[in-house]
Scaffold this motif. Structure first.
Motif, mmCIF file in Angstrom:
data_model
loop_
_atom_site.group_PDB
_atom_site.id
_atom_site.type_symbol
_atom_site.label_atom_id
_atom_site.label_comp_id
_atom_site.label_asym_id
_atom_site.label_seq_id
_atom_site.Cartn_x
_atom_site.Cartn_y
_atom_site.Cartn_z
ATOM 1 N N ASN A 1 41.377 39.780 43.173
ATOM 2 C CA ASN A 1 41.379 41.231 43.231
ATOM 3 C C ASN A 1 42.721 41.792 42.576
ATOM 4 O O ASN A 1 42.749 43.119 42.904
ATOM 5 C CB ASN A 1 40.711 41.907 44.368
ATOM 6 C CG ASN A 1 39.550 41.339 44.716
ATOM 7 O OD1 ASN A 1 38.969 40.543 44.256
ATOM 8 N ND2 ASN A 1 38.875 41.977 45.513
ATOM 9 N N ARG B 1 31.308 39.511 31.323
ATOM 10 C CA ARG B 1 32.177 41.023 30.995
ATOM 11 C C ARG B 1 33.167 40.179 30.174
ATOM 12 O O ARG B 1 34.111 39.422 30.525
ATOM 13 C CB ARG B 1 32.823 41.427 32.025
ATOM 14 C CG ARG B 1 33.694 42.611 31.764
ATOM 15 C CD ARG B 1 34.175 43.434 33.043
ATOM 16 N NE ARG B 1 35.008 44.629 32.749
ATOM 17 C CZ ARG B 1 36.331 44.660 32.837
ATOM 18 N NH1 ARG B 1 36.798 43.396 32.729
ATOM 19 N NH2 ARG B 1 37.014 45.665 32.486
ATOM 20 N N ARG C 1 42.971 44.926 37.194
ATOM 21 C CA ARG C 1 42.506 46.273 36.899
ATOM 22 C C ARG C 1 41.083 46.557 36.223
ATOM 23 O O ARG C 1 41.067 47.155 35.319
ATOM 24 C CB ARG C 1 43.463 47.127 36.215
ATOM 25 C CG ARG C 1 44.934 47.316 36.884
ATOM 26 C CD ARG C 1 45.844 47.867 35.858
ATOM 27 N NE ARG C 1 47.160 48.276 36.488
ATOM 28 C CZ ARG C 1 48.210 48.740 36.069
ATOM 29 N NH1 ARG C 1 48.120 49.638 34.940
ATOM 30 N NH2 ARG C 1 49.287 48.817 36.668
ATOM 31 N N ILE C 2 40.218 46.143 37.237
ATOM 32 C CA ILE C 2 38.815 46.309 36.935
ATOM 33 C C ILE C 2 38.143 46.934 38.323
ATOM 34 O O ILE C 2 38.623 46.801 39.158
ATOM 35 C CB ILE C 2 37.958 45.144 36.658
ATOM 36 C CG1 ILE C 2 37.920 44.326 37.825
ATOM 37 C CG2 ILE C 2 38.693 44.567 35.200
ATOM 38 C CD1 ILE C 2 37.055 42.823 37.688
ATOM 39 N N ASN C 3 37.060 47.488 38.019
ATOM 40 C CA ASN C 3 36.265 48.221 39.067
ATOM 41 C C ASN C 3 35.458 46.879 39.874
ATOM 42 O O ASN C 3 34.577 46.806 39.318
ATOM 43 C CB ASN C 3 35.423 49.347 38.620
ATOM 44 C CG ASN C 3 35.131 49.941 39.629
ATOM 45 O OD1 ASN C 3 34.644 49.703 40.636
ATOM 46 N ND2 ASN C 3 34.578 51.204 39.451
ATOM 47 N N TYR C 4 36.091 46.354 40.906
ATOM 48 C CA TYR C 4 35.264 45.476 41.628
ATOM 49 C C TYR C 4 34.038 45.749 42.184
ATOM 50 O O TYR C 4 33.030 45.288 42.340
ATOM 51 C CB TYR C 4 36.234 44.752 42.780
ATOM 52 C CG TYR C 4 37.312 43.797 42.058
ATOM 53 C CD1 TYR C 4 37.085 42.662 41.679
ATOM 54 C CD2 TYR C 4 38.466 44.357 41.719
ATOM 55 C CE1 TYR C 4 38.117 41.956 41.088
ATOM 56 C CE2 TYR C 4 39.537 43.600 41.119
ATOM 57 C CZ TYR C 4 39.300 42.170 40.552
ATOM 58 O OH TYR C 4 40.213 41.576 40.153
ATOM 59 N N VAL C 5 33.834 47.197 42.672
ATOM 60 C CA VAL C 5 32.807 47.888 43.216
ATOM 61 C C VAL C 5 31.630 47.688 42.170
ATOM 62 O O VAL C 5 30.523 47.400 42.498
ATOM 63 C CB VAL C 5 32.855 49.209 43.730
ATOM 64 C CG1 VAL C 5 31.854 49.730 44.305
ATOM 65 C CG2 VAL C 5 34.140 49.253 45.134
ATOM 66 N N GLN C 6 32.153 48.234 40.842
ATOM 67 C CA GLN C 6 31.184 48.294 39.816
ATOM 68 C C GLN C 6 30.643 46.883 39.355
ATOM 69 O O GLN C 6 29.389 46.802 39.172
ATOM 70 C CB GLN C 6 31.497 49.023 38.718
ATOM 71 C CG GLN C 6 30.598 49.210 37.658
ATOM 72 C CD GLN C 6 31.226 49.949 36.343
ATOM 73 O OE1 GLN C 6 32.142 50.592 36.313
ATOM 74 N NE2 GLN C 6 30.676 49.646 35.009
ATOM 75 N N HIS C 7 31.481 46.092 39.196
ATOM 76 C CA HIS C 7 31.173 44.827 38.723
ATOM 77 C C HIS C 7 30.851 43.564 39.642
ATOM 78 O O HIS C 7 30.288 42.621 39.205
ATOM 79 C CB HIS C 7 32.546 44.349 37.736
ATOM 80 C CG HIS C 7 32.631 45.283 36.381
ATOM 81 N ND1 HIS C 7 31.813 45.478 35.529
ATOM 82 C CD2 HIS C 7 33.614 46.007 36.292
ATOM 83 C CE1 HIS C 7 32.291 46.212 34.525
ATOM 84 N NE2 HIS C 7 33.448 46.784 35.144
#
Length: 242
Positions: free
Chosen positions: A31, A6, A34-40
């Motif tokens: 963590n 990414r 501001r990213i989607n840790y569940v997605q990435h």
């Protein structure tokens, strides 16, 4: 880790990208970005470089460091290959943090080595005095000392530019300030005396300095560093395969 690669831009500096507690590597690993840790998924490494530079960096989380990360310098060409392929092999990235030298526990003791050495009756006569005359190329020892001081002032340490070995880390006080200074363009290639600047010198450990002078044509420091990275990666791959 779900997303293998990414890419982001816009950091104000290399230091910010590597050590920023909120938007840099430490923030990403903790963590806070501001990213989607569940997605990435959970990030394992951060790769940082500036276009046009010779070296970039790979960082991984390290709770023992005050910054929260451990950082290694690697050739930008390697990073650009990762960018082109859209991924970076985990085992290869991890290899940059693995010492090429075996630990003392893994290495055979002097006594164990002696068991496999051939026993031969051979005695060499040494220690006498002989008169020898040599013609040597002029070297300015003050220049080497100045290079060491400049690197220490800029980085706070003397670390081999090829393998990252730091004498003070391994040997303690007795290794403080010790390293060898390598002429990037060998003096042997000069027909007459020429000026040498600090940018014409590199910091190397004794092993890397000896090895680089065994290559023909002479390797660059970057060549040697890339070779060591490849060896480490290959060893790590072999260990994982076993």
């Amino acid at each position: 880790m779900k997303t293998r690669w990414r890419k982001v831009k816009g950091h104000t500096s290399i230091d910010n990208a590597l050590y920023g507690p909120r938007d840099g590597a430490p923030g990403l690993f903790s963590n806070k970005v501001r990213i989607n840790y569940v997605q990435h998924g959970v990030p394992l490494f951060v790769l940082v470089w500036r276009d046009g530079e010779e070296y970039g960096y790979v960082a991984k989380p390290d709770a023992s460091e005050s910054t929260g990360v451990t950082v290694r310098e690697i050739p930008v060409d390697q990073l650009l290959r990762y960018e082109e392929s859209g991924e970076a092999p985990i085992t290869e990235l991890q290899s940059f943090f693995v010492s090429a030298a075996k630990s003392a526990e893994e290495s055979p003791s002097v006594a164990e080595q002696a068991k496999v050495l051939p026993v031969e009756e051979f005695v060499a006569e040494e220690g006498g005095f002989v008169l020898a005359v040599h013609i040597e190329r002029e070297r300015d020892s003050a220049l080497a000392a100045m290079k060491k001081r400049a690197v220490l002032a800029a980085l706070g340490y003397l670390r081999c530019e090829a393998c990252d070995f730091d004498f003070s880390e391994v040997y303690g006080e007795i290794g403080e300030g010790f390293c060898e200074v390598h002429h990037i363009r060998p003096l042997s290639e000069r027909d007459v005396a020429e000026g040498t600047g600090l940018e014409d010198l590199a910091v190397l450990c004794s092993n890397c300095h000896s090895i680089i002078h065994r290559t023909s044509p002479l390797w660059t420091v970057l060549d040697l560093r890339a070779h060591l990275a490849h060896v480490r990666w290959s060893r790590l791959n072999d260990a994982v395969a076993r």
